[in-house]
Write an enzyme that holds these catalytic residues in place. Structure first.
Site, PDB file in Angstrom:
ATOM      1  N   LYS A  15     -12.296 -28.155   6.080  1.00 49.22           N
ATOM      2  CA  LYS A  15     -10.971 -28.674   6.390  1.00 49.22           C
ATOM      3  C   LYS A  15      -9.945 -27.564   6.215  1.00 49.22           C
ATOM      4  CE  LYS A  15      -9.290 -32.793   7.558  1.00 49.22           C
ATOM      5  NZ  LYS A  15      -9.850 -33.554   8.690  1.00 49.22           N
ATOM      6  N   THR A  60     -15.347 -33.609   7.008  1.00 47.92           N
ATOM      7  CA  THR A  60     -14.156 -32.827   6.648  1.00 47.92           C
ATOM      8  C   THR A  60     -13.076 -33.722   6.052  1.00 47.92           C
ATOM      9  OG1 THR A  60     -13.117 -32.964   8.841  1.00 47.92           O
ATOM     10  CG2 THR A  60     -14.675 -31.162   8.461  1.00 47.92           C
ATOM     11  N   PHE A 172      10.801  10.379   7.649  1.00 46.26           N
ATOM     12  CA  PHE A 172       9.565  10.527   8.412  1.00 46.26           C
ATOM     13  C   PHE A 172       9.676  11.806   9.234  1.00 46.26           C
ATOM     14  CE2 PHE A 172       6.530   9.099  11.861  1.00 46.26           C
ATOM     15  CZ  PHE A 172       5.402   9.275  11.069  1.00 46.26           C
ATOM     16  N   ARG A 189      16.517   7.148   6.613  1.00 49.61           N
ATOM     17  CA  ARG A 189      16.459   6.015   7.539  1.00 49.61           C
ATOM     18  C   ARG A 189      16.387   4.721   6.765  1.00 49.61           C
ATOM     19  NH1 ARG A 189      10.124   5.640   9.646  1.00 49.61           N
ATOM     20  NH2 ARG A 189       9.199   5.756   7.564  1.00 49.61           N
ATOM     21  N   VAL A 252       5.574   5.462   5.154  1.00 53.51           N
ATOM     22  CA  VAL A 252       5.078   4.166   4.696  1.00 53.51           C
ATOM     23  C   VAL A 252       3.701   4.341   4.068  1.00 53.51           C
ATOM     24  CG1 VAL A 252       4.444   1.829   5.415  1.00 53.51           C
ATOM     25  CG2 VAL A 252       6.420   2.951   6.448  1.00 53.51           C
ATOM     26  N   GLN A 253       2.890   5.228   4.645  1.00 55.54           N
ATOM     27  CA  GLN A 253       1.545   5.455   4.123  1.00 55.54           C
ATOM     28  C   GLN A 253       1.572   5.895   2.657  1.00 55.54           C
ATOM     29  OE1 GLN A 253       2.655   6.293   7.122  1.00 55.54           O
ATOM     30  NE2 GLN A 253       1.022   6.286   8.665  1.00 55.54           N
ATOM     31  N   HIS A 281      11.792  -2.266  12.457  1.00 53.82           N
ATOM     32  CA  HIS A 281      12.630  -1.148  12.886  1.00 53.82           C
ATOM     33  C   HIS A 281      14.101  -1.543  13.001  1.00 53.82           C
ATOM     34  CE1 HIS A 281       9.201   1.401  13.570  1.00 53.82           C
ATOM     35  NE2 HIS A 281       8.646   0.502  14.363  1.00 53.82           N
TER      36      HIS A 281
END
Length: 320
Positions: A15, A60, A172, A189, A252-253, A281
């Site tokens: 379920k 279920t 970046f 940014r 970001v990594q 963004h």
């Protein structure tokens, strides 16, 4: 001819989207949880697919009713990891032919409404506010394949849809440039993402229920950093938000990996931590046609939010 060239290689059913709201009353203080629950079963159910034999099917609808019943009787209902383990353990213990149960719980966010009290601000005992769209998530597998008295559980937990944004200390630069590159390097940014986090604990042994209805679910001591430690979710959320806010992000990594490392370092029984961070963004609006500078990072103040396309950064850190 089709039945001669194929076999049933895997089967699981149950379920989905069982919506549960529970109130626990302690005098004037009420505690609440709201869950979306999925409960799926595996076992000796092959013939229901291959021979239209429903005698092996736990309906279920019954799985749904068991979920609500345990939400009523379980002393662990306010803690999603424990409730999911209780439900999965009951399902594999109750039905001899069911060998694995998979339970996922999504907890919606409710917080107490702050009010003015005699001694200053205080929490209201029974009034709540949805103060965010993020959700706490739990995914549990209880495996009884080696016997109903030899239960083993695998547990992952985390956060989904945690929307965050910071207006500086994100850059970046120095990425690959070739004939397809139009993106400009930027040393400052807006960084925004909707965080999905999942961390996985080391497998644990589960004590088999000893009562006739297999409804009891005893738990061991709260071993620090384990699935039984109720502080782990708070620490994981705190680590995620603090690293996002304070990391001077080169990408970001890089920020993602720092978050994952901290979760593993702070919780001894967490074996891995995974993040999925989609870029939200915000593009500076070009106002040069008006003679206004709005593109240089130090002058950029008006932005256009862009929903799609978006970058998607994912990774998993694993304990050595």
């Amino acid at each position: 001819m089709s039945h001669e060239i194929s076999v049933l290689s895997h089967a699981r059913y149950g379920k989905d989207k069982v919506r549960v709201f529970r109130v626990v009353r302690e005098g004037k203080w009420h505690h609440i949880v709201e869950y979306n629950v999925q409960a799926l079963l595996e076992g000796d159910i092959r013939t229901s697919y291959t021979e239209a034999d429903n005698s092996v099917v736990v309906a279920t609808d019954s799985i749904k009713n068991i979920t609500y019943y345990l939400a009523k009787i379980s002393p662990h209902v306010l803690i999603p990891e424990r409730f999911a383990l209780h439900l999965a353990t009951h399902l594999v213990s109750k039905y001899a032919h069911i060998h694995k149960a998979f339970v996922t719980v999504e907890q919606l966010r409710w917080s107490r409404i702050p009010i003015s009290g005699e001694q200053g601000p205080e929490d209201h005992p029974h009034a709540f506010i949805r103060d965010g769209d993020d959700k706490r998530t739990v995914s549990v597998e209880v495996d009884a394949s080696k016997g109903k008295d030899k239960l083993v559980a695998s547990v992952s937990a985390g956060i989904s849809d945690l929307l965050v944004l910071k207006t500086t200390e994100s850059a970046f630069t120095n990425f690959v440039r070739d004939k397809y590159t139009t993106l400009k390097e930027v040393d400052d940014r807006i960084l925004s993402t909707s965080i999905d986090l999942s961390y996985t604990f080391a497998p644990i042994e589960i004590a088999a229920p000893t009562d006739a209805d297999v409804e009891e679910f005893p738990i061991p001591a709260e071993l620090p950093g384990s699935v039984w430690d109720i502080t782990v979710p708070r620490k994981a959320r705190k680590a995620t938000l603090e690293i996002f806010a304070t990391d001077n992000s080169a990408s970001v990594q890089a920020t993602l990996f720092t978050m994952a490392q901290r979760i593993i370092s702070e919780n001894a029984h967490v074996q891995s931590a995974s993040y999925a961070l989609p870029n939200k963004h915000y593009i500076p609006v070009d106002m040069s046609y008006l003679g206004i500078e709005n593109l240089v990072p130090s002058k950029a103040e008006v932005f256009m939010p862009i929903a799609a396309p978006s970058g998607l950064i994912t990774a998993t850190a694993t304990r050595k």
